[in-house]
Scaffold this motif. Structure first.
Motif, short mmCIF file in Angstrom:
data_model
loop_
_atom_site.label_atom_id
_atom_site.label_comp_id
_atom_site.label_asym_id
_atom_site.label_seq_id
_atom_site.Cartn_x
_atom_site.Cartn_y
_atom_site.Cartn_z
N UNK A 180 41.40 27.01 34.24
CA UNK A 180 39.97 27.13 34.50
C UNK A 180 39.57 28.59 34.56
N UNK A 213 36.66 21.72 30.40
CA UNK A 213 37.11 22.66 31.43
C UNK A 213 35.92 23.42 32.01
N UNK A 220 31.55 24.58 31.28
CA UNK A 220 30.30 24.55 30.51
C UNK A 220 29.28 25.41 31.23
N UNK A 221 28.52 26.19 30.47
CA UNK A 221 27.32 26.81 31.01
C UNK A 221 26.25 26.76 29.92
N UNK A 222 25.06 26.36 30.32
CA UNK A 222 23.93 26.28 29.38
C UNK A 222 22.80 27.14 29.93
N UNK A 258 19.20 29.03 30.61
CA UNK A 258 17.83 28.58 30.84
C UNK A 258 17.03 28.71 29.54
N UNK A 306 11.91 15.53 29.30
CA UNK A 306 13.25 14.99 29.59
C UNK A 306 13.73 14.05 28.49
N UNK A 344 14.54 8.95 35.34
CA UNK A 344 14.83 9.35 33.96
C UNK A 344 14.98 8.19 32.99
N UNK A 395 17.83 26.51 37.59
CA UNK A 395 18.36 27.62 36.79
C UNK A 395 19.88 27.52 36.66
N UNK A 396 20.40 28.19 35.65
CA UNK A 396 21.86 28.27 35.51
C UNK A 396 22.45 28.98 36.71
N UNK A 404 25.37 27.38 38.93
CA UNK A 404 26.65 28.04 39.13
C UNK A 404 26.99 28.14 40.61
N UNK A 457 17.01 18.29 35.37
CA UNK A 457 16.20 17.08 35.52
C UNK A 457 16.08 16.27 34.24
N UNK A 458 16.36 16.91 33.11
CA UNK A 458 16.28 16.24 31.81
C UNK A 458 17.55 15.47 31.48
N UNK A 459 18.58 15.61 32.34
CA UNK A 459 19.87 15.06 31.97
C UNK A 459 20.60 15.93 30.97
N UNK A 460 20.22 17.21 30.88
CA UNK A 460 20.97 18.17 30.06
C UNK A 460 21.99 18.86 30.93
N UNK A 461 23.20 19.05 30.41
CA UNK A 461 24.23 19.78 31.15
C UNK A 461 23.77 21.19 31.44
N UNK A 462 24.00 21.66 32.66
CA UNK A 462 23.77 23.07 32.99
C UNK A 462 25.09 23.78 33.24
N UNK A 463 25.99 23.16 34.01
CA UNK A 463 27.23 23.84 34.40
C UNK A 463 28.30 22.80 34.71
N UNK A 464 29.51 23.08 34.25
CA UNK A 464 30.67 22.22 34.51
C UNK A 464 31.87 23.11 34.79
N UNK A 465 32.66 22.74 35.78
CA UNK A 465 33.99 23.32 35.94
C UNK A 465 34.93 22.20 36.36
N UNK A 477 36.24 14.47 34.24
CA UNK A 477 34.90 15.00 33.98
C UNK A 477 33.93 13.88 33.61
#
Lengths: 144, 144, 144, 144
Positions: free
Chosen positions: A6, A40, A42-44, A46, B36, C50, D5-6, D10, D35-43, D53
């Motif tokens: 990670x 592992x 993800x960052x998306x 703004x 959304x 949603x 926000x990202x 984080x 809120x849209x169900x879009x990924x922002x951050x994953x670890x 995951x």
């Protein structure tokens, strides 16, 4: 030879995004799979559009699935569109998007994961992926 | 800056259909998603063919997914058909139809939703979508 | 005997929402299919979660698919869960949600469409669907 | 009132993982949707199992789809298993896992995203999600 950590995945994503900001690119989605195709990191950023992450996932998933950087898959798609269209149905739900920006992470010859980037031009997406992988001391295989 | 309201979405759909009737267009399906990708409002005129609504949904879904009016996606499809075909698998079950008529709804720069229209020519479909968005005091982004 | 018109579908949706507001229910999604399973009219109130529209679609789709109001499908799901679980895979992408709120629209005996409502309790959702159908001069078949 | 926000996402993920380490929990997957169900951050921590995951994604997706923390969905699943099983098919490809650990992120009353955590017991997963959300100055809605 170890699994992709990670910590390494975070370095890849952070560096890819720093590269995008230094170049003034559009908002990016950056994703890292390990060698198993498990997420592992993800960052998306703004401002990214609704399904930008899914496109990044599909670039990396295709690379892992075929063992080819997505630049090579793009070339194959031009030569054999039916092959690539058909394969996209059998590589799992993340599917496959055959343009540059899905880059294999290699340690020596071994594939330890893949990075997917989407948001700017495919060439710029790939530049950010490569910068991230190299910052983690690993080898980027774009399929070029 | 607020979410797209049902009242605004209704204005968009009603105006799009009034525009179609004043021009004597074929029966239309008009759909509105919020930012959304959740449905807000749909109306499908009598006489529309069996999957006309799905085509309208796919035009708008593609626009939201990529952050591009579907006229721009149509152009990309001519230049890189493999990219657009592949992306249609990763933008969710509504998929993507790359012709004009999927129009982003912007408030200032922010995307607050998308309209999809299908039933007449793509150019006429787009005219109705734009008329609806402007009647609601919002900005239409066709991708032109 | 005629097809379900957009005018009738609009009356159904408007009345269902007016009923919800007069009772102080949670924000609803209300959808109407015609007899072919083509969307005719959708409105989703501000504040709905949603995927509320998808649940409304699934209630109505299940009703149309089996020719049974979703209250009857809920009863079948308690008696034969494997049947209902399996059927949900074969009724098209909108699937099936086996709780009240998916109501067949009949003109005499003929099925001319279905209404799906989701957002409050299933019983309240169904009350709104029935009110809408009756306001359009049609007959509601809840499956009770 | 702003989008998630990202930077906030984080903070949520970093804090959730720090909480897990301070408590000696098993390796976690932590994911944040906007809120849209879009990924922002994953670890996903080293040693997590192959589809950890996906489970975290499904917990958060269910919460967003229904507008309920997954602890409330777990309760509904005990009362109406057919409803929850069926809904899992209509909430998009990420589906739904009805156990604690899918927590809505609220700013005031408004839903701005959702966190999903998987890897340890559901109760411990939820503790980490809540710690992350509160560290970002937002309100955690577990569905309790």
């Amino acid at each position: 030879m170890t699994d992709l950590s990670l910590a390494a995945a975070r370095t890849i994503v952070d560096t890819a995004l720093a590269t995008a900001r230094s170049r003034g690119l559009k908002p990016l989605a950056v994703i890292v799979y390990d060698a198993r195709g498990s997420l592992k990191c993800v960052q998306v950023e703004d401002g990214a559009s609704l399904r930008r992450a899914e496109i990044a996932l599909a670039k990396a998933n295709g690379a892992l699935a075929l063992g080819l950087g997505s630049r090579a898959i793009a070339k194959r798609a031009e030569e054999q569109p039916h092959f690539v269209a058909a394969v996209s149905h059998v590589v799992g739900p993340a599917a496959l998007v055959p343009v540059p920006g899905g880059v294999l992470i290699r340690e020596g010859e071994r594939v330890v994961g893949a990075v997917g980037v989407s948001g700017d031009t495919s060439d710029n997406d790939e530049i950010c992926a490569v910068a991230g992988i190299e910052a983690a001391g690993l080898r980027a295989d774009t399929g070029a």
